[in-house]
Design a protein around this motif. Structure first.
Motif, PDB file in Angstrom:
ATOM      1  N   ARG A 116      -7.095  -6.955 -12.408  1.00  9.12           N
ATOM      2  CA  ARG A 116      -8.402  -7.066 -12.629  1.00  9.12           C
ATOM      3  C   ARG A 116      -8.862  -8.635 -13.317  1.00  9.12           C
ATOM      4  O   ARG A 116     -10.035  -8.985 -12.994  1.00  9.12           O
ATOM      5  N   ASP A 120      -7.802  -8.970  -7.833  1.00  3.93           N
ATOM      6  CA  ASP A 120      -6.739  -8.629  -6.785  1.00  3.93           C
ATOM      7  C   ASP A 120      -6.032  -9.805  -6.150  1.00  3.93           C
ATOM      8  O   ASP A 120      -5.844  -9.607  -4.778  1.00  3.93           O
ATOM      9  N   ASN A 145      -2.687   0.295 -15.683  1.00  2.00           N
ATOM     10  CA  ASN A 145      -3.513   1.342 -15.259  1.00  2.00           C
ATOM     11  C   ASN A 145      -3.916   0.873 -13.710  1.00  2.00           C
ATOM     12  O   ASN A 145      -4.881   0.653 -13.542  1.00  2.00           O
ATOM     13  N   PHE A 146      -2.749   0.931 -12.914  1.00  2.77           N
ATOM     14  CA  PHE A 146      -3.124   0.487 -11.561  1.00  2.77           C
ATOM     15  C   PHE A 146      -3.490   1.723 -10.676  1.00  2.77           C
ATOM     16  O   PHE A 146      -3.055   3.149 -10.903  1.00  2.77           O
ATOM     17  N   SER A 147      -3.874   1.609  -9.480  1.00  4.73           N
ATOM     18  CA  SER A 147      -4.228   2.627  -8.721  1.00  4.73           C
ATOM     19  C   SER A 147      -2.825   2.961  -7.891  1.00  4.73           C
ATOM     20  O   SER A 147      -1.898   1.940  -7.673  1.00  4.73           O
ATOM     21  N   LYS A 148      -2.956   3.870  -7.122  1.00  2.43           N
ATOM     22  CA  LYS A 148      -1.746   4.185  -6.466  1.00  2.43           C
ATOM     23  C   LYS A 148      -1.217   3.192  -5.265  1.00  2.43           C
ATOM     24  O   LYS A 148      -0.191   2.841  -5.092  1.00  2.43           O
ATOM     25  N   LYS A 149      -2.408   2.852  -4.583  1.00  2.00           N
ATOM     26  CA  LYS A 149      -2.160   1.601  -3.691  1.00  2.00           C
ATOM     27  C   LYS A 149      -1.690   0.423  -4.065  1.00  2.00           C
ATOM     28  O   LYS A 149      -0.772  -0.149  -3.322  1.00  2.00           O
ATOM     29  N   GLN A 150      -2.247  -0.117  -5.302  1.00  2.00           N
ATOM     30  CA  GLN A 150      -1.749  -1.088  -5.952  1.00  2.00           C
ATOM     31  C   GLN A 150      -0.272  -1.108  -6.398  1.00  2.00           C
ATOM     32  O   GLN A 150       0.408  -1.943  -6.109  1.00  2.00           O
TER      33      GLN A 150
END
Length: 352
Positions: A116, A120, A145-150
């Motif tokens: 963040r 990215d 707190n990352f997204s699944k893709k990250q």
């Protein structure tokens, strides 16, 4: 002589960023390595510290303070640009330009893995870098707190690292959840002892007795606590303004603007007490062996882990409790710090 590249945040107006880079550079240089700082500019970081322009004016207050803010930012840039010019650096536009240049690249410290914060930017995960040993030293995710893709991409890029060390226990646990062995180490500023930092100072005028305030967020809460403590110990308040803030001075305190990083160190080393919401404010309170209070955010989605992790490891969680009057036993803290410093130095020695 092995050649080492350090990849961290550069060209900032952030005291912690500048001082931790200096500390790691000097430590590696002292080990006999040929060290360079990789001069890679992240657009998000660079944009946060640019000179203000007329397009930034959106109110009468901003119009009135614009000349002062512009002058201050220019002075900040001059002071930071003149700091530590002896460090060797290698400028790149793309991180892939370092391929084949170094025997090892050390990523860290600071929140280099906070996506963040960097917008990215995967360069700090050494995406596209080949044929070199990859090591992280005291890298920080900020939060996890990352997204699944990250997470999938982080997993893939961490698999290319030869050794992982993190600044916070939360980061260690995140790496371990992906199946990687990781070590918690000290921030580079704490790799160096008080004697080292005493040689880095530059004097600035100050009251004989003062509570030092350095706030990165939570300014009102930090000032409220500082005023309470200053009244109780009959001291003045010295407030270090940061580039993130406006130009308006705070009433009833000594405002200091556009410090050279060495003056930042100087003020910490001479304070009677420190109140801070900054991780590196905590680090330099410890380096100066000061009693201090650390003000942190409430809630989950924040970067508290770096402060909480450090003070818990040193057995001084009471600095987070504003109702506590307990002082810091620096005999005990120094003993724990020495142990952790040795372990952190061992990580570097064994993995380069």
């Amino acid at each position: 002589m092995p050649k080492i590249g350090i990849l961290t945040f550069v060209n900032t107006l952030n005291y912690g960023a500048a001082l931790q880079c200096h500390a790691l550079y000097e430590y590696l240089n002292g080990m006999g390595f040929d060290v360079e700082v990789i001069d890679y500019n992240n657009k998000e970081i660079e944009g946060a510290y640019r000179l203000p322009s007329p397009q930034d004016i959106h109110s009468v207050k901003e119009f009135v303070t614009f000349p002062f803010r512009y002058m201050l930012r220019k002075k900040w840039k001059k002071n930071f640009n003149q700091y530590d010019t002896a460090m060797k650096s290698f400028h790149v536009k793309s991180i892939s330009e370092i391929n084949g240049r170094y025997d090892a690249v050390i990523v860290g410290s600071d929140q280099v893995w906070n996506l963040r914060l960097t917008g990215d930017d995967w360069s700090y995960y050494l995406s596209g870098v080949k044929n070199t040993k990859k090591i992280s030293y005291a890298a920080s995710f900020g939060n996890t707190n990352f997204s699944k893709k990250q997470i999938e991409k982080i997993n893939q890029l961490l698999s290319t690292f030869n050794a992982l060390s993190l600044r916070e226990q939360q980061g260690v646990e995140f790496c371990e959840s992906l199946g990687y062995s990781a070590t918690q180490v000290l921030d580079p500023t704490l790799l160096q002892n008080t004697r080292f930092w005493a040689q880095q100072e530059k004097s600035i005028a100050h009251p004989e007795r003062y509570v030092l305030v350095y706030a990165v967020g939570l300014k009102d809460k930090v000032l409220q606590e500082a005023r309470k403590i200053a009244a109780s110990i009959d001291a003045k308040i010295v407030y270090i303004n940061s580039p993130y803030e406006g130009a308006m001075p705070i009433k009833g305190v000594k405002n200091v603007y556009a410090l050279d990083p060495r003056q930042f160190v100087y003020l910490f080393m001479r304070a009677s007490f420190v109140v801070t919401s900054s991780f590196h404010g905590v680090c330099f309170s410890l380096i100066g062996k000061k009693n201090f209070k650390a003000i942190i955010h409430s809630g989950v989605d924040n970067t508290n882990s770096r402060i909480v992790s450090l003070v818990e490891n040193l057995g001084i969680s009471h600095v987070l409790d504003l109702s506590s009057n307990e002082t810091i036993n620096y005999v005990d803290v120094d003993s724990k710090m020495k142990e952790k410093r040795c372990a952190s130095q061992k990580f570097i020695q064994e993995n380069i």
